[in-house]
Enzyme design. Structure first.
Site, PDB file in Angstrom:
ATOM      1  N   GLU A  71       0.810  -1.221   0.000  1.00 13.46           N
ATOM      2  CA  GLU A  71       0.000   0.000   0.000  1.00 13.46           C
ATOM      3  C   GLU A  71       0.846   1.276   0.000  1.00 13.46           C
ATOM      4  O   GLU A  71       0.817   2.063   0.958  1.00 13.46           O
ATOM      5  CB  GLU A  71      -0.965   0.000   1.187  1.00 13.46           C
ATOM      6  CG  GLU A  71      -1.997  -1.099   1.088  1.00 13.46           C
ATOM      7  CD  GLU A  71      -3.151  -0.951   2.081  1.00 13.46           C
ATOM      8  OE1 GLU A  71      -2.972  -0.282   3.118  1.00 13.46           O
ATOM      9  OE2 GLU A  71      -4.231  -1.504   1.813  1.00 13.46           O
ATOM     10  N   GLU A 110      -6.338  -8.012  -0.805  1.00 13.76           N
ATOM     11  CA  GLU A 110      -6.768  -8.123   0.588  1.00 13.76           C
ATOM     12  C   GLU A 110      -8.260  -7.876   0.675  1.00 13.76           C
ATOM     13  O   GLU A 110      -8.802  -7.023  -0.030  1.00 13.76           O
ATOM     14  CB  GLU A 110      -6.090  -7.058   1.461  1.00 13.76           C
ATOM     15  CG  GLU A 110      -4.608  -7.204   1.651  1.00 13.76           C
ATOM     16  CD  GLU A 110      -4.045  -6.067   2.514  1.00 13.76           C
ATOM     17  OE1 GLU A 110      -4.805  -5.477   3.313  1.00 13.76           O
ATOM     18  OE2 GLU A 110      -2.861  -5.765   2.362  1.00 13.76           O
TER      19      GLU A 110
HETATM   20  C1  GLA Z   1      -4.266  -2.780   4.934  1.00 11.63           C
HETATM   21  C2  GLA Z   1      -2.863  -3.353   5.014  1.00 11.63           C
HETATM   22  C3  GLA Z   1      -2.780  -4.623   5.783  1.00 11.63           C
HETATM   23  C4  GLA Z   1      -3.653  -4.589   7.007  1.00 11.63           C
HETATM   24  C5  GLA Z   1      -5.063  -4.320   6.572  1.00 11.63           C
HETATM   25  C6  GLA Z   1      -6.070  -4.348   7.699  1.00 11.63           C
HETATM   26  O1  GLA Z   1      -4.945  -3.058   3.800  1.00 11.63           O
HETATM   27  O2  GLA Z   1      -2.287  -3.530   3.754  1.00 11.63           O
HETATM   28  O3  GLA Z   1      -1.443  -4.823   6.148  1.00 11.63           O
HETATM   29  O4  GLA Z   1      -3.215  -3.592   7.869  1.00 11.63           O
HETATM   30  O5  GLA Z   1      -5.131  -3.048   5.991  1.00 11.63           O
HETATM   31  O6  GLA Z   1      -7.379  -4.217   7.217  1.00 11.63           O
END
Ligand code: GLA
Ligand code: ZN
Length: 683
Positions: A153, A317
């Site tokens: 991210e 995710e």
């Molecule tokens: C983000 C991060 C993950 C985790 C999630 C929790 O998307 O990339 O590492 O912290 O949020 O929802």
């Protein structure tokens, strides 16, 4: 579509951090039994694992990761290997403070959190290449490795001296001379002339925050610098593993709490990745909108991501149950996990991956949902939901190589415009709502089961019958020329209030509305009325009255036909909706912000006129809580039919179909339970 990945199945799995459990090998043993049970076939490893991989500078420990690779391969699983740069080890910040970020007020940050390194730091760039080279050499040949996951991210910014220097270089490259910079920045205003490049500084509350040109260039620079950092990171991977594709996980914006993600220009970033992946966390069953409304917003986010490369994409995710960072961390109602997961597949995704496979026992994300929770049980509702999705994805195997049905409609979404508009010292910051406006226009098509692409100003317009170009406040002359060509050769466009006001340098167009826009729309722009939140006006469209609020533009007719008129105020009877025949196409202007009732009537007219209805839909008379998305190949169409309503719904099939998930025949009346998904194919 899947040729990019060396995998011919839907990916099901997610982030796994076994390095948290190295003292408990029993846990890892049990995990792998449970993962197999839940039909987990993909493991994203190494995210945030740097301190375990390189506990001291130049001292590496890969044995634990070798072991996980072996275990995954024993189960015939895929590995997505992350580079660990999303969080750096503590020793590195202690030894090389240069890699820590500096905030916009010039304060150097302490070690902590994650995603917080300077993108310009030569030391951090070198360190990431070193560890990546190690990873590529060690794991590049493993048969399970299907994809690189770069960092995590990407986002945020740094204002340190290294970044200031990089920014100055960027500015110099763009503007060439100080004179030119001064002209384009309109810097004689408030005596802000620059004399040297050294005087260029990032926006800061201690300095400049009100130069819109500077703010916008800084945003553009942050995207470019982040991509530059990323390009530096991937060099050893491209060199050592040229056949392993590369992605980085984009952020989705998480409806309803946030708009599309605003830090980075993903349309630009997308050109640098091999496949799009993103993190999707809609807050199902929140207390101020229906599940159907949130499903529409989530559908839009999926279409944003799908459209970035016009190809399949991955949900890198999602949560198996709840997150730990929404204002209220509600668990999913029965059926919702399947509904949300398959919605993504319906829009063209080929992966349902989770954060996380095993819940951490302590620290900040210990309460975040996971496939295996601290209960270590396979009897949790979540574990069963996940296993069910694993089974669904196996049943949908024939869909893997299909494409999302090519849309006839596209909505233009532009990052520069979004940033420029949100910074405009005009209108009202409370009501600009660019993203909400895109959602409103999109919702009509989603409710009519008409697919939509979300395109950038650089994309080809010719595949589309209808282009919707809302609130295009900052518009380049190049794009104007592009729509001129598109409409004159038979395309149809819809524009709205707040269009064509400034150029990409954030300078106002002079001499009235740009001539190209005047020609296309058959109008000339006069002024915008910004209404207070409680104020209204209305428009009269052939005796139908529609409320309008927030913004009302006034135009002078220059050949366009007026279809609807304002009702009140000094502009009563002025044009509120116009149509202009231009070449072989048509240009419509919606002058004011309306509610969806107006958009429904308006787009219904265009849907009929331009034949946008999807004639392939296999069911009749569906209500607005049922949505249909289509994936297809040459041989077959697959209809993803979802009931987003909290109650049962009956739908009527117009031919004989089979539900690939249940195996049931679908003939005539079929009752769908709340949140049920049917994937129908011709019997
Ligand atoms: C983000 C991060 C993950 C985790 C999630 C929790 O998307 O990339 O590492 O912290 O949020 O929802
Ligand atoms: Zn920096």
């Amino acid at each position: 579509m899947t040729h990019i990945l060396n995998s011919s199945r839907f990916l099901h799995g997610g982030d796994y951090n076994p390095e948290q459990w190295l003292d408990n090998p029993d846990i890892i043993d049990r995990d792998f039994i449970l993962f197999q049970q839940a039909k987990i076939n993909t493991f994203t490893l190494g995210i945030f694992s740097w301190a375990k991989l390189e506990p001291e500078e130049g001292v590496y420990d890969f044995e634990w990761l070798d072991d996980i690779f072996d275990r995954v391969e024993k189960q015939n699983g895929n590995i997505i290997l992350a580079t660990p740069s999303g969080a750096r080890p503590r020793w590195m910040s202690t030894k090389y403070p240069e890699i820590l970020r500096t905030n916009e007020e010039g304060q150097k940050l302490l070690f902590g959190e994650r995603h917080n390194h300077c993108f310009s730091s030569p030391i951090y760039r070198k360190k990431t290449q070193e560890i990546n080279r190690q990873l590529a050499n060690r794991y590049g040949h493993r048969k399970s490795l299907i994809l690189w996951h770069i960092s995590n991210e990407f986002g945020g910014e740094c204002h340190c001296e290294l970044c200031q220097t990089a920014f100055r270089r960027w500015m110099q490259h763009k503007y060439k001379t100080i004179d030119n910079l001064n002209k384009l920045y309109w810097s004689s205003f408030w005596s802000h002339q620059y004399n040297t490049w050294e005087e260029v500084h990032s926006p800061s509350p201690l300095g400049d925050t009100t130069s819109m040109s500077l703010n916008l260039d800084w945003k553009r620079f942050v995207t470019d610098q982040t991509i530059d950092f990323y390009e530096n990171e991937i060099k050893p991977l491209r060199e050592i593993t040229p056949n392993i594709p590369i992605t980085t996980n984009f952020m989705g914006g998480n409806p309803p709490y946030s708009d599309v993600h605003q830090d980075l220009d993903y349309q630009k970033f997308a050109k640098h990745v091999d496949i799009i992946s993103w993190d999707s966390y809609p807050n199902w069953s929140n207390d101020y909108e229906s599940t159907t409304e949130l499903a529409m917003k989530t559908a839009l986010m999926n279409d944003v991501m799908r459209s970035l490369k016009q190809n399949t994409y991955l949900i890198m995710e999602s949560t198996p149950s709840q997150v730990n960072w929404h204002p209220f961390n509600k668990s999913k109602r029965p059926g919702m996990h399947e509904m949300g997961s398959l919605q993504q597949i319906a829009h063209g995704a080929n992966a349902v991956l989770y954060f996380q496979l095993h819940q951490s026992r302590g620290s900040s994300e210990m309460f975040h949902g996971a496939v295996v929770t601290n209960s270590l049980s396979d009897q949790t509702r979540t574990f069963k939901d996940v296993s069910k999705v694993g089974k669904n994805l196996e049943e949908l195997q024939p869909v893997v190589d299909t494409e999302y049905q090519q849309p006839k409609v596209a909505i233009v979404f532009d990052y520069d415009n979004m940033w420029a508009l949100s910074d405009a010292k005009n209108y009202s910051d409370e009501t600009k709502n660019y993203w909400g406006t895109i959602q409103d226009h999109y919702s009509v098509f989603w409710h009519n089961n008409i697919s939509v692409d979300i395109i950038s100003t650089e994309d080809d317009l010719s595949p589309y019958t209808l282009i919707i170009d809302p609130m295009h406040f900052m518009m380049s002359q190049t794009f104007m020329a592009k729509i001129e060509k598109y409409v004159s050769s038979g395309g149809h466009i819809v524009g709205t209030y707040m269009t064509g006001i400034v150029d990409p340098n954030y300078l106002a167009y002079m001499g009235g509305w740009p001539e190209t826009l005047q020609n296309i729309y058959g109008l000339s722009y006069v002024e915008t009325d910004t209404l207070y939140p409680t104020q209204n006006n209305a428009i009269n469209w052939e005796g139908d009255f529609f409320n309008i609020h927030n913004y009302a533009d006034l135009y002078e007719l220059k050949g366009a036909k007026q279809l609807a008129l304002y009702v009140d105020d000094f502009y009563a009877d002025a044009a509120a909706l116009t149509e202009n025949n231009f070449g072989a196409g048509t240009a419509f202007m919606i002058s004011a912000r309306t509610n969806r009732d107006f958009l429904n009537k308006f787009y219904q007219m265009l849907i009929n006129k331009f034949d946008l209805y999807n004639i392939d839909i296999p069911v009749e008379d569906i209500n607005e809580n049922i949505n249909i998305q289509i994936r297809q190949d040459d041989a077959q169409k697959y209809f993803f039919i979802t009931n987003y309503d909290d109650s049962e719904q009956t739908i009527v099939f117009n031919d004989n179909y089979i539900d690939m998930l249940s195996g049931n025949s679908l003939i005539n009346n079929v009752t769908m339970s709340p949140y049920q998904v049917i994937v129908a194919r011709k019997a």
